[in-house]
Write a protein that holds these residues in place. Structure first.
Motif, PDB file in Angstrom:
ATOM      1  N   ALA A 103      47.256  -5.971 -40.661  1.00  0.00           N
ATOM      2  CA  ALA A 103      45.928  -5.997 -40.047  1.00  0.00           C
ATOM      3  C   ALA A 103      45.036  -4.990 -40.767  1.00  0.00           C
ATOM      4  O   ALA A 103      45.358  -3.802 -40.823  1.00  0.00           O
ATOM      5  CB  ALA A 103      46.005  -5.656 -38.567  1.00  0.00           C
ATOM      6  N   GLY A 104      43.942  -5.465 -41.318  1.00  0.00           N
ATOM      7  CA  GLY A 104      42.937  -4.577 -41.898  1.00  0.00           C
ATOM      8  C   GLY A 104      41.829  -4.365 -40.882  1.00  0.00           C
ATOM      9  O   GLY A 104      41.337  -5.328 -40.285  1.00  0.00           O
ATOM     10  N   VAL A 105      41.443  -3.109 -40.672  1.00  0.00           N
ATOM     11  CA  VAL A 105      40.450  -2.763 -39.646  1.00  0.00           C
ATOM     12  C   VAL A 105      39.286  -2.057 -40.326  1.00  0.00           C
ATOM     13  O   VAL A 105      39.475  -1.068 -41.023  1.00  0.00           O
ATOM     14  CB  VAL A 105      41.063  -1.844 -38.571  1.00  0.00           C
ATOM     15  CG1 VAL A 105      40.052  -1.588 -37.448  1.00  0.00           C
ATOM     16  CG2 VAL A 105      42.347  -2.440 -38.010  1.00  0.00           C
ATOM     17  N   MET A 106      38.069  -2.576 -40.094  1.00  0.00           N
ATOM     18  CA  MET A 106      36.890  -2.041 -40.761  1.00  0.00           C
ATOM     19  C   MET A 106      35.742  -1.843 -39.793  1.00  0.00           C
ATOM     20  O   MET A 106      35.453  -2.709 -38.972  1.00  0.00           O
ATOM     21  CB  MET A 106      36.445  -3.006 -41.871  1.00  0.00           C
ATOM     22  CG  MET A 106      35.226  -2.548 -42.640  1.00  0.00           C
ATOM     23  SD  MET A 106      35.564  -1.045 -43.588  1.00  0.00           S
ATOM     24  CE  MET A 106      33.894  -0.499 -43.979  1.00  0.00           C
ATOM     25  N   SER A 107      35.110  -0.673 -39.865  1.00  0.00           N
ATOM     26  CA  SER A 107      33.851  -0.394 -39.166  1.00  0.00           C
ATOM     27  C   SER A 107      32.880   0.118 -40.215  1.00  0.00           C
ATOM     28  O   SER A 107      33.147   1.147 -40.837  1.00  0.00           O
ATOM     29  CB  SER A 107      34.037   0.671 -38.081  1.00  0.00           C
ATOM     30  OG  SER A 107      34.977   0.257 -37.130  1.00  0.00           O
ATOM     31  N   GLY A 108      31.786  -0.578 -40.426  1.00  0.00           N
ATOM     32  CA  GLY A 108      30.881  -0.242 -41.515  1.00  0.00           C
ATOM     33  C   GLY A 108      29.799   0.741 -41.143  1.00  0.00           C
ATOM     34  O   GLY A 108      29.717   1.220 -40.002  1.00  0.00           O
ATOM     35  N   THR A 109      28.929   1.030 -42.114  1.00  0.00           N
ATOM     36  CA  THR A 109      27.864   2.011 -41.916  1.00  0.00           C
ATOM     37  C   THR A 109      26.804   1.528 -40.938  1.00  0.00           C
ATOM     38  O   THR A 109      26.030   2.323 -40.417  1.00  0.00           O
ATOM     39  CB  THR A 109      27.192   2.366 -43.255  1.00  0.00           C
ATOM     40  OG1 THR A 109      26.859   1.157 -43.949  1.00  0.00           O
ATOM     41  CG2 THR A 109      28.112   3.195 -44.125  1.00  0.00           C
ATOM     42  N   ARG A 126      48.557 -12.133 -44.585  1.00  0.00           N
ATOM     43  CA  ARG A 126      49.913 -12.078 -45.128  1.00  0.00           C
ATOM     44  C   ARG A 126      49.787 -11.680 -46.601  1.00  0.00           C
ATOM     45  O   ARG A 126      49.117 -12.377 -47.377  1.00  0.00           O
ATOM     46  CB  ARG A 126      50.633 -13.420 -45.002  1.00  0.00           C
ATOM     47  CG  ARG A 126      52.103 -13.345 -45.475  1.00  0.00           C
ATOM     48  CD  ARG A 126      52.825 -14.670 -45.287  1.00  0.00           C
ATOM     49  NE  ARG A 126      52.869 -15.055 -43.891  1.00  0.00           N
ATOM     50  CZ  ARG A 126      53.731 -14.574 -42.995  1.00  0.00           C
ATOM     51  NH1 ARG A 126      54.623 -13.664 -43.369  1.00  0.00           N
ATOM     52  NH2 ARG A 126      53.707 -14.993 -41.744  1.00  0.00           N
ATOM     53  N   ILE A 127      50.397 -10.580 -46.953  1.00  0.00           N
ATOM     54  CA  ILE A 127      50.288 -10.069 -48.319  1.00  0.00           C
ATOM     55  C   ILE A 127      51.687 -10.032 -48.933  1.00  0.00           C
ATOM     56  O   ILE A 127      52.636  -9.505 -48.339  1.00  0.00           O
ATOM     57  CB  ILE A 127      49.640  -8.671 -48.347  1.00  0.00           C
ATOM     58  CG1 ILE A 127      48.270  -8.731 -47.647  1.00  0.00           C
ATOM     59  CG2 ILE A 127      49.484  -8.185 -49.787  1.00  0.00           C
ATOM     60  CD1 ILE A 127      47.538  -7.423 -47.596  1.00  0.00           C
ATOM     61  N   VAL A 172      49.253  -1.683 -40.255  1.00  0.00           N
ATOM     62  CA  VAL A 172      47.809  -1.660 -40.030  1.00  0.00           C
ATOM     63  C   VAL A 172      47.160  -0.779 -41.096  1.00  0.00           C
ATOM     64  O   VAL A 172      47.657   0.320 -41.389  1.00  0.00           O
ATOM     65  CB  VAL A 172      47.458  -1.116 -38.631  1.00  0.00           C
ATOM     66  CG1 VAL A 172      45.937  -0.956 -38.471  1.00  0.00           C
ATOM     67  CG2 VAL A 172      47.998  -2.034 -37.543  1.00  0.00           C
ATOM     68  N   GLY A 173      46.080  -1.255 -41.662  1.00  0.00           N
ATOM     69  CA  GLY A 173      45.254  -0.438 -42.554  1.00  0.00           C
ATOM     70  C   GLY A 173      43.914  -0.216 -41.895  1.00  0.00           C
ATOM     71  O   GLY A 173      43.156  -1.177 -41.699  1.00  0.00           O
ATOM     72  N   CYS A 174      43.618   1.015 -41.506  1.00  0.00           N
ATOM     73  CA  CYS A 174      42.393   1.304 -40.762  1.00  0.00           C
ATOM     74  C   CYS A 174      41.464   2.201 -41.570  1.00  0.00           C
ATOM     75  O   CYS A 174      41.801   3.364 -41.841  1.00  0.00           O
ATOM     76  CB  CYS A 174      42.734   1.971 -39.427  1.00  0.00           C
ATOM     77  SG  CYS A 174      41.275   2.279 -38.392  1.00  0.00           S
ATOM     78  N   ALA A 207      43.352  -4.233 -45.448  1.00  0.00           N
ATOM     79  CA  ALA A 207      44.713  -4.747 -45.301  1.00  0.00           C
ATOM     80  C   ALA A 207      45.447  -4.630 -46.639  1.00  0.00           C
ATOM     81  O   ALA A 207      46.595  -4.165 -46.710  1.00  0.00           O
ATOM     82  CB  ALA A 207      44.683  -6.192 -44.818  1.00  0.00           C
ATOM     83  N   LEU A 208      44.785  -5.046 -47.715  1.00  0.00           N
ATOM     84  CA  LEU A 208      45.385  -4.949 -49.045  1.00  0.00           C
ATOM     85  C   LEU A 208      45.659  -3.495 -49.419  1.00  0.00           C
ATOM     86  O   LEU A 208      46.748  -3.161 -49.926  1.00  0.00           O
ATOM     87  CB  LEU A 208      44.475  -5.598 -50.084  1.00  0.00           C
ATOM     88  CG  LEU A 208      44.891  -5.408 -51.547  1.00  0.00           C
ATOM     89  CD1 LEU A 208      46.259  -6.027 -51.814  1.00  0.00           C
ATOM     90  CD2 LEU A 208      43.833  -5.976 -52.487  1.00  0.00           C
ATOM     91  N   LEU A 209      44.699  -2.630 -49.191  1.00  0.00           N
ATOM     92  CA  LEU A 209      44.887  -1.218 -49.544  1.00  0.00           C
ATOM     93  C   LEU A 209      46.057  -0.612 -48.784  1.00  0.00           C
ATOM     94  O   LEU A 209      46.819   0.201 -49.337  1.00  0.00           O
ATOM     95  CB  LEU A 209      43.600  -0.438 -49.262  1.00  0.00           C
ATOM     96  CG  LEU A 209      42.468  -0.677 -50.276  1.00  0.00           C
ATOM     97  CD1 LEU A 209      41.136  -0.187 -49.718  1.00  0.00           C
ATOM     98  CD2 LEU A 209      42.777   0.014 -51.604  1.00  0.00           C
TER      99      LEU A 209
END
Length: 394
Positions: A7-13, A24-25, A98-100, A362-364
């Motif tokens: 799970a990639g989690v992003m909150s932007g500016t 799935r990676i 998880v990548g947050c 998620a990739l990172l």
């Protein structure tokens, strides 16, 4: 290395909410290849109004209590965990990692003297221990500091995804994200990772949204409707485009520190001095975003993709919340097509615009979990490629 659901989690500016991408990676099929990424599902959830207000107050705070910051950090951790749990339920999967990215409240990519020494600093909030405990899986967070410590800007970090998913042997591609800030990745046809160029162009939605909030008490200009009724003050646009950030060579990154409340106050004052109506301020802010992106492409990218692959076409692939602003998109398209680029939306390449940055984290996370570097020194200015982030075990 093995395949993982991440799970990639992003909150932007823009601080409008949380995007979760379930992916799935899998390892590359051959030596020297890149990881394989399959998007299983995307969920976007708006911040509650009180939480968004607290985030925005923390971003632009001249003074704020340590207690407020500590509580906000933990509250964001709870929010991120809740949204990942909802995404798991919606798409019927259990994530293994998880990548947050967290919520940036301060980012200073260039070194400035502090207490007698040149210092860089960045801070993304959202307590990883809360996420790991609620979901009982490992969490990779705090991706930017390692790059800063190695002399980089800590941004942009999305270029590794752009390279893995969207490079092409036949066309040169420029990937543009229209978040609060605009960021651009250029990948010449048949280019390796060392041929990539990426940087932040300046404001995309940030100044438009802030002006709408001040003048109309609205969060954004829906489809550019207000801007369409105003006139653009081209003298102000051109004057701002001569300022230091826009002329600085990449690598470079920016945020609310450059284009937040202080900039917006100055921008509105410049417009008022010219005798404008409120709608003219919004029209001029929208034109500034489009013109700054077009100027960045013309100055720093056009020659790069053209010289590397003179016979290949250039595709300009746009993602992010700004794609919903029809006027901004029409202004951009006119400028870019005049330079021979074909403008496409990210959806045409199989990834929803709003999901792209979450997929990147998620990739990172997968790269970090496997001990592989995630930054692109050509994009950030770091002295070397590094394994990014900090791991919190669930």
């Amino acid at each position: 290395m093995k395949s993982l659901v991440v799970a990639g989690v992003m909150s932007g500016t823009s601080a409008d909410g949380v995007d979760v991408a379930i992916c799935r990676i899998s390892p590359a099929l051959a030596a020297g290849g890149t990881p394989r990424i399959k998007l299983l599902g995307h969920l976007g959830v708006a911040y509650p109004k009180t939480l968004r207000a607290a985030v925005l107050a923390a971003m632009d705070a001249d003074a704020i209590s340590v207690a407020e910051l500590a509580r906000l950090n933990w509250r964001l951790g709870e929010m991120y965990a809740e949204v990942v749990a909802r995404a798991q339920e919606k798409f019927g999967v259990k994530v293994g990692l998880v990548g947050c990215h967290g919520q940036t409240v301060y980012h200073q990519g260039a070194a400035e003297k502090y207490l007698g020494r040149p210092t860089r600093a960045t801070w993304q909030m959202g307590e990883a221990s809360v996420i790991a405990e609620r979901l009982r899986v490992p969490v990779v967070s705090d991706f930017r500091p390692a790059d800063l410590a190695a002399g980089g800007q800590g941004a942009p970090l999305v270029p590794i995804l752009d390279y893995c998913m969207f490079r092409s042997a036949k066309v040169s591609r420029v990937l543009l994200n229209l978040g609060g800030i605009g960021n651009m990745t250029a990948i010449p046809a048949e280019s390796g990772l060392d041929g990539l160029i990426a940087f932040d162009t300046g404001p995309a939605n940030m100044v438009i949204d802030a002006c709408m909030k001040r003048l109309y008490e609205c969060e954004f200009d829906r489809r550019g409707a207000v801007a369409r009724t105003g006139r653009v003050l081209q003298d102000i646009v051109q004057k701002i485009l001569k300022e230091e950030y826009f002329s600085a060579l990449p690598p470079k990154s920016c945020g609310r520190e450059q284009f937040g409340e202080m900039f917006v106050s100055r921008f509105i004052a410049m417009c008022r001095k010219a005798g404008t109506q409120d709608e003219d301020v919004i029209a001029t802010a929208t034109a500034l975003s489009a013109a700054s992106i077009a100027q960045a492409y013309r100055r720093f990218v056009w020659g790069h993709v053209g010289q590397a692959a003179p016979l290949s076409p250039v595709e300009f692939v746009v993602a992010g919340g700004g794609t919903k602003n029809a006027l901004l998109m029409s202004l951009l398209t006119a400028e870019l097509e005049a330079m021979g680029a074909k403008v496409r939306l990210m959806e045409e390449l199989g990834v929803p615009s709003q999901a792209k940055e979450a997929v990147a984290f998620a990739l990172l996370a997968w790269l970090s979990w496997n001990g592989l570097p995630g930054n692109v020194p050509a994009a950030t200015g770091a002295t070397r490629a590094l394994v990014l982030g900090k791991v919190t075990h669930g």
